[in-house]
Design a protein around this motif. Structure first.
Motif, mmCIF file in Angstrom:
data_model
loop_
_atom_site.group_PDB
_atom_site.id
_atom_site.type_symbol
_atom_site.label_atom_id
_atom_site.label_comp_id
_atom_site.label_asym_id
_atom_site.label_seq_id
_atom_site.Cartn_x
_atom_site.Cartn_y
_atom_site.Cartn_z
ATOM 1 N N SER A 65 0.825 -1.214 0.000
ATOM 2 C CA SER A 65 0.000 0.000 0.000
ATOM 3 C C SER A 65 0.856 1.260 0.000
ATOM 4 O O SER A 65 0.588 2.208 -0.751
ATOM 5 N N ALA A 66 1.886 1.275 0.818
ATOM 6 C CA ALA A 66 2.757 2.447 0.885
ATOM 7 C C ALA A 66 3.528 2.631 -0.423
ATOM 8 O O ALA A 66 3.624 3.752 -0.943
ATOM 9 N N SER A 67 4.075 1.543 -0.959
ATOM 10 C CA SER A 67 4.841 1.672 -2.196
ATOM 11 C C SER A 67 3.947 2.005 -3.383
ATOM 12 O O SER A 67 4.367 2.719 -4.296
ATOM 13 N N PHE A 68 2.701 1.541 -3.385
ATOM 14 C CA PHE A 68 1.768 1.907 -4.454
ATOM 15 C C PHE A 68 1.461 3.398 -4.399
ATOM 16 O O PHE A 68 1.425 4.066 -5.437
ATOM 17 N N THR A 69 1.275 3.922 -3.192
ATOM 18 C CA THR A 69 0.998 5.350 -3.042
ATOM 19 C C THR A 69 2.171 6.189 -3.528
ATOM 20 O O THR A 69 1.988 7.154 -4.285
ATOM 21 N N VAL A 70 3.386 5.809 -3.134
ATOM 22 C CA VAL A 70 4.562 6.567 -3.569
ATOM 23 C C VAL A 70 4.774 6.402 -5.072
ATOM 24 O O VAL A 70 5.136 7.361 -5.766
ATOM 25 N N PHE A 71 4.527 5.198 -5.591
ATOM 26 C CA PHE A 71 4.652 4.982 -7.031
ATOM 27 C C PHE A 71 3.713 5.894 -7.815
ATOM 28 O O PHE A 71 4.113 6.526 -8.795
ATOM 29 N N ILE A 72 2.467 5.988 -7.387
ATOM 30 C CA ILE A 72 1.502 6.845 -8.082
ATOM 31 C C ILE A 72 1.928 8.306 -8.006
ATOM 32 O O ILE A 72 1.839 9.050 -8.987
ATOM 33 N N LEU A 73 2.400 8.733 -6.833
ATOM 34 C CA LEU A 73 2.844 10.123 -6.703
ATOM 35 C C LEU A 73 4.052 10.408 -7.607
ATOM 36 O O LEU A 73 4.118 11.456 -8.252
ATOM 37 N N ARG A 74 4.998 9.494 -7.649
ATOM 38 C CA ARG A 74 6.176 9.689 -8.502
ATOM 39 C C ARG A 74 5.813 9.618 -9.983
ATOM 40 O O ARG A 74 6.345 10.350 -10.800
ATOM 41 N N PHE A 75 4.880 8.734 -10.324
ATOM 42 C CA PHE A 75 4.466 8.587 -11.714
ATOM 43 C C PHE A 75 3.781 9.852 -12.207
ATOM 44 O O PHE A 75 3.926 10.231 -13.371
ATOM 45 N N CYS A 76 3.029 10.507 -11.329
ATOM 46 C CA CYS A 76 2.328 11.740 -11.692
ATOM 47 C C CYS A 76 3.150 12.981 -11.409
ATOM 48 O O CYS A 76 2.627 14.086 -11.404
ATOM 49 N N ASP A 77 4.433 12.813 -11.123
ATOM 50 C CA ASP A 77 5.348 13.902 -10.792
ATOM 51 C C ASP A 77 4.899 14.694 -9.579
ATOM 52 O O ASP A 77 5.088 15.905 -9.511
ATOM 53 N N GLY A 78 4.321 14.028 -8.620
ATOM 54 C CA GLY A 78 3.906 14.677 -7.371
ATOM 55 C C GLY A 78 4.919 14.426 -6.272
ATOM 56 O O GLY A 78 5.833 13.625 -6.400
ATOM 57 N N ARG A 79 4.755 15.130 -5.182
ATOM 58 C CA ARG A 79 5.627 14.936 -4.016
ATOM 59 C C ARG A 79 4.804 14.673 -2.798
ATOM 60 O O ARG A 79 3.758 15.170 -2.607
#
Length: 79
Positions: A65-79
Motif C-alpha cells: 500500500s505504501a509503495s503503491f501510493t509513492v509509485f503513483i505520486l512519482r508517476f504523476c510527478d507529485g511529491r
C-alpha cells in the motif's frame, strides 16, 4: 506474472537509478506477489505457526500500500 514484472522493473531501476518510479514499481510488485502467495500456500513455511504467517502477510500488504501510493505520486510527478 507480478514477480516477473517486479524483477524486470528492478533491473530497469538498477540500470537507471535516477528513475525512482521503476524502483517503487518493483517494490510494489514484489510485495503484491508476497500477498498473493497467501492464496496458494499450503503450509505456514517458513514460520512455525499461522500467527507468524499472518503477520508477514499483513506487513507485505502495508508495504504494498505504501509503495503503491509513492509509485503513483512519482508517476504523476507529485511529491
Amino acid at each position: 506474472m507480478s514477480a516477473t514484472l517486479g524483477c524486470f522493473f528492478l533491473s530497469m531501476w538498477l540500470m537507471r537509478r535516477r528513475e525512482t518510479v521503476y524502483g517503487w514499481f518493483a517494490v510494489m510488485s514484489v510485495a503484491w506477489w508476497i500477498c498473493g502467495y497467501n492464496q496458494v500456500a499450503t503450509s505456514p513455511w517458513p514460520f512455525r505457526s499461522t500467527d507468524g504467517w499472518e503477520i508477514a502477510n499483513t506487513v507485505s500488504l502495508l508495504v504494498y500500500s505504501a509503495s503503491f501510493t509513492v509509485f503513483i505520486l512519482r508517476f504523476c510527478d507529485g511529491r
